[in-house]
Motif scaffolding. Sequence first.
Motif, PDB file in Angstrom:
ATOM      1  N   PRO A  76       0.811  -1.223   0.000  1.00 34.95           N
ATOM      2  CA  PRO A  76       0.000   0.000   0.000  1.00 34.95           C
ATOM      3  C   PRO A  76       0.846   1.276   0.000  1.00 34.95           C
ATOM      4  O   PRO A  76       0.461   2.279  -0.594  1.00 34.95           O
ATOM      5  N   LEU A  77       2.016   1.227   0.642  1.00 33.38           N
ATOM      6  CA  LEU A  77       2.905   2.393   0.629  1.00 33.38           C
ATOM      7  C   LEU A  77       3.431   2.645  -0.782  1.00 33.38           C
ATOM      8  O   LEU A  77       3.532   3.786  -1.228  1.00 33.38           O
ATOM      9  N   GLY A  78       3.759   1.563  -1.480  1.00 31.87           N
ATOM     10  CA  GLY A  78       4.214   1.695  -2.868  1.00 31.87           C
ATOM     11  C   GLY A  78       3.135   2.269  -3.759  1.00 31.87           C
ATOM     12  O   GLY A  78       3.398   3.128  -4.603  1.00 31.87           O
ATOM     13  N   ASP A  79       1.906   1.809  -3.553  1.00 25.41           N
ATOM     14  CA  ASP A  79       0.784   2.333  -4.341  1.00 25.41           C
ATOM     15  C   ASP A  79       0.577   3.822  -4.071  1.00 25.41           C
ATOM     16  O   ASP A  79       0.343   4.609  -4.990  1.00 25.41           O
ATOM     17  N   ALA A  80       0.677   4.216  -2.804  1.00 18.28           N
ATOM     18  CA  ALA A  80       0.530   5.631  -2.450  1.00 18.28           C
ATOM     19  C   ALA A  80       1.673   6.453  -3.052  1.00 18.28           C
ATOM     20  O   ALA A  80       1.443   7.551  -3.573  1.00 18.28           O
ATOM     21  N   ALA A  81       2.883   5.923  -3.004  1.00 25.10           N
ATOM     22  CA  ALA A  81       4.038   6.627  -3.574  1.00 25.10           C
ATOM     23  C   ALA A  81       3.883   6.791  -5.086  1.00 25.10           C
ATOM     24  O   ALA A  81       4.211   7.854  -5.642  1.00 25.10           O
ATOM     25  N   GLU A  82       3.366   5.765  -5.755  1.00 27.81           N
ATOM     26  CA  GLU A  82       3.126   5.864  -7.199  1.00 27.81           C
ATOM     27  C   GLU A  82       2.092   6.942  -7.505  1.00 27.81           C
ATOM     28  O   GLU A  82       2.245   7.715  -8.454  1.00 27.81           O
ATOM     29  N   TRP A  83       1.032   7.007  -6.717  1.00 25.78           N
ATOM     30  CA  TRP A  83       0.004   8.026  -6.923  1.00 25.78           C
ATOM     31  C   TRP A  83       0.602   9.414  -6.740  1.00 25.78           C
ATOM     32  O   TRP A  83       0.355  10.319  -7.539  1.00 25.78           O
ATOM     33  N   ILE A  84       1.396   9.582  -5.677  1.00 26.05           N
ATOM     34  CA  ILE A  84       2.039  10.876  -5.420  1.00 26.05           C
ATOM     35  C   ILE A  84       2.961  11.238  -6.577  1.00 26.05           C
ATOM     36  O   ILE A  84       2.981  12.388  -7.024  1.00 26.05           O
ATOM     37  N   GLU A  85       3.716  10.274  -7.086  1.00 20.56           N
ATOM     38  CA  GLU A  85       4.625  10.532  -8.207  1.00 20.56           C
ATOM     39  C   GLU A  85       3.855  10.975  -9.449  1.00 20.56           C
ATOM     40  O   GLU A  85       4.261  11.915 -10.137  1.00 20.56           O
ATOM     41  N   ARG A  86       2.735  10.311  -9.738  1.00 19.75           N
ATOM     42  CA  ARG A  86       1.914  10.718 -10.900  1.00 19.75           C
ATOM     43  C   ARG A  86       1.412  12.153 -10.727  1.00 19.75           C
ATOM     44  O   ARG A  86       1.439  12.947 -11.663  1.00 19.75           O
ATOM     45  N   GLN A  87       0.939  12.479  -9.521  1.00 15.37           N
ATOM     46  CA  GLN A  87       0.447  13.836  -9.271  1.00 15.37           C
ATOM     47  C   GLN A  87       1.581  14.852  -9.374  1.00 15.37           C
ATOM     48  O   GLN A  87       1.395  15.947  -9.894  1.00 15.37           O
ATOM     49  N   THR A  88       2.739  14.494  -8.887  1.00 17.90           N
ATOM     50  CA  THR A  88       3.914  15.377  -8.982  1.00 17.90           C
ATOM     51  C   THR A  88       4.242  15.660 -10.439  1.00 17.90           C
ATOM     52  O   THR A  88       4.513  16.807 -10.810  1.00 17.90           O
ATOM     53  N   GLN A  89       4.209  14.629 -11.268  1.00 21.95           N
ATOM     54  CA  GLN A  89       4.505  14.816 -12.691  1.00 21.95           C
ATOM     55  C   GLN A  89       3.472  15.717 -13.360  1.00 21.95           C
ATOM     56  O   GLN A  89       3.838  16.587 -14.157  1.00 21.95           O
ATOM     57  N   VAL A  90       2.211  15.515 -13.038  1.00 25.65           N
ATOM     58  CA  VAL A  90       1.144  16.355 -13.615  1.00 25.65           C
ATOM     59  C   VAL A  90       1.367  17.808 -13.237  1.00 25.65           C
ATOM     60  O   VAL A  90       1.347  18.705 -14.085  1.00 25.65           O
ATOM     61  N   TRP A  91       1.589  18.055 -11.954  1.00 23.09           N
ATOM     62  CA  TRP A  91       1.756  19.436 -11.503  1.00 23.09           C
ATOM     63  C   TRP A  91       3.055  20.046 -11.995  1.00 23.09           C
ATOM     64  O   TRP A  91       3.094  21.233 -12.332  1.00 23.09           O
ATOM     65  N   GLN A  92       4.111  19.257 -12.077  1.00 22.88           N
ATOM     66  CA  GLN A  92       5.365  19.785 -12.602  1.00 22.88           C
ATOM     67  C   GLN A  92       5.189  20.203 -14.054  1.00 22.88           C
ATOM     68  O   GLN A  92       5.671  21.258 -14.467  1.00 22.88           O
ATOM     69  N   SER A  93       4.469  19.422 -14.821  1.00 24.78           N
ATOM     70  CA  SER A  93       4.188  19.766 -16.220  1.00 24.78           C
ATOM     71  C   SER A  93       3.378  21.059 -16.302  1.00 24.78           C
ATOM     72  O   SER A  93       3.657  21.934 -17.127  1.00 24.78           O
ATOM     73  N   ARG A  94       2.403  21.203 -15.438  1.00 26.29           N
ATOM     74  CA  ARG A  94       1.587  22.425 -15.430  1.00 26.29           C
ATOM     75  C   ARG A  94       2.430  23.641 -15.042  1.00 26.29           C
ATOM     76  O   ARG A  94       2.305  24.711 -15.641  1.00 26.29           O
ATOM     77  N   PHE A  95       3.285  23.487 -14.043  1.00 28.40           N
ATOM     78  CA  PHE A  95       4.160  24.593 -13.646  1.00 28.40           C
ATOM     79  C   PHE A  95       5.141  24.951 -14.757  1.00 28.40           C
ATOM     80  O   PHE A  95       5.427  26.123 -14.989  1.00 28.40           O
ATOM     81  N   ASP A  96       5.650  23.947 -15.458  1.00 22.32           N
ATOM     82  CA  ASP A  96       6.557  24.202 -16.576  1.00 22.32           C
ATOM     83  C   ASP A  96       5.848  24.995 -17.676  1.00 22.32           C
ATOM     84  O   ASP A  96       6.410  25.947 -18.225  1.00 22.32           O
ATOM     85  N   ARG A  97       4.603  24.610 -17.989  1.00 18.43           N
ATOM     86  CA  ARG A  97       3.840  25.348 -19.014  1.00 18.43           C
ATOM     87  C   ARG A  97       3.549  26.766 -18.553  1.00 18.43           C
ATOM     88  O   ARG A  97       3.634  27.720 -19.343  1.00 18.43           O
ATOM     89  N   LEU A  98       3.211  26.941 -17.284  1.00 21.67           N
ATOM     90  CA  LEU A  98       2.968  28.276 -16.744  1.00 21.67           C
ATOM     91  C   LEU A  98       4.231  29.114 -16.829  1.00 21.67           C
ATOM     92  O   LEU A  98       4.189  30.287 -17.230  1.00 21.67           O
ATOM     93  N   ASP A  99       5.366  28.532 -16.471  1.00 23.29           N
ATOM     94  CA  ASP A  99       6.642  29.240 -16.536  1.00 23.29           C
ATOM     95  C   ASP A  99       6.941  29.677 -17.974  1.00 23.29           C
ATOM     96  O   ASP A  99       7.350  30.823 -18.212  1.00 23.29           O
ATOM     97  N   GLN A 100       6.727  28.780 -18.932  1.00 26.00           N
ATOM     98  CA  GLN A 100       6.949  29.137 -20.342  1.00 26.00           C
ATOM     99  C   GLN A 100       6.029  30.276 -20.768  1.00 26.00           C
ATOM    100  O   GLN A 100       6.450  31.193 -21.476  1.00 26.00           O
ATOM    101  N   HIS A 101       4.784  30.219 -20.343  1.00 25.04           N
ATOM    102  CA  HIS A 101       3.819  31.259 -20.696  1.00 25.04           C
ATOM    103  C   HIS A 101       4.241  32.615 -20.101  1.00 25.04           C
ATOM    104  O   HIS A 101       4.209  33.637 -20.787  1.00 25.04           O
ATOM    105  N   LEU A 102       4.653  32.609 -18.847  1.00 17.75           N
ATOM    106  CA  LEU A 102       5.090  33.855 -18.209  1.00 17.75           C
ATOM    107  C   LEU A 102       6.348  34.410 -18.871  1.00 17.75           C
ATOM    108  O   LEU A 102       6.476  35.628 -19.050  1.00 17.75           O
ATOM    109  N   GLN A 103       7.260  33.533 -19.243  1.00 15.59           N
ATOM    110  CA  GLN A 103       8.461  33.987 -19.954  1.00 15.59           C
ATOM    111  C   GLN A 103       8.104  34.600 -21.302  1.00 15.59           C
ATOM    112  O   GLN A 103       8.693  35.604 -21.708  1.00 15.59           O
ATOM    113  N   GLU A 104       7.135  34.017 -21.976  1.00 15.23           N
ATOM    114  CA  GLU A 104       6.691  34.551 -23.261  1.00 15.23           C
ATOM    115  C   GLU A 104       6.052  35.934 -23.076  1.00 15.23           C
ATOM    116  O   GLU A 104       6.302  36.867 -23.854  1.00 15.23           O
TER     117      GLU A 104
END
Length: 114
Positions: A76-104
């Motif tokens: 169950p800890l591994g499953d929770a860690a995988e979920w957290i990792e997926r959410q981290t990737q989603v949010w990191q991608s969103r922050f990267d797009r926001l950063d690119q937009h602000l730079q533009e």
Amino acid sequence: MSSDELSTTFSALADPTRRAILARLAVGEATVNELAEPFSISLQAVSRHLKVLERAGLISRGRDAQWRPCRLQVSPLGDAAEWIERQTQVWQSRFDRLDQHLQEIQRQQREAQT
């Protein structure tokens, strides 16, 4: 892992006493008395925490005569860690797009000023 199982895991992990119990079990199996030792709560309260952890699948209890060792179950800890990792990737991608937009926007503002 279903969302209900994930909710149960996170709910069990929300309590610092239960996290401390899991940290102790990461070292090796232990009895209820051994797990209760560092806490200033009753043995009954520790048993209630263990029941929550057991329902969440985070621990299992064996039986060796009168000795009932508790063991950490990492799945169950591994499953929770995988979920957290997926959410981290989603949010990191969103922050990267926001950063690119602000730079533009900043680049366009600089060009407009020149």
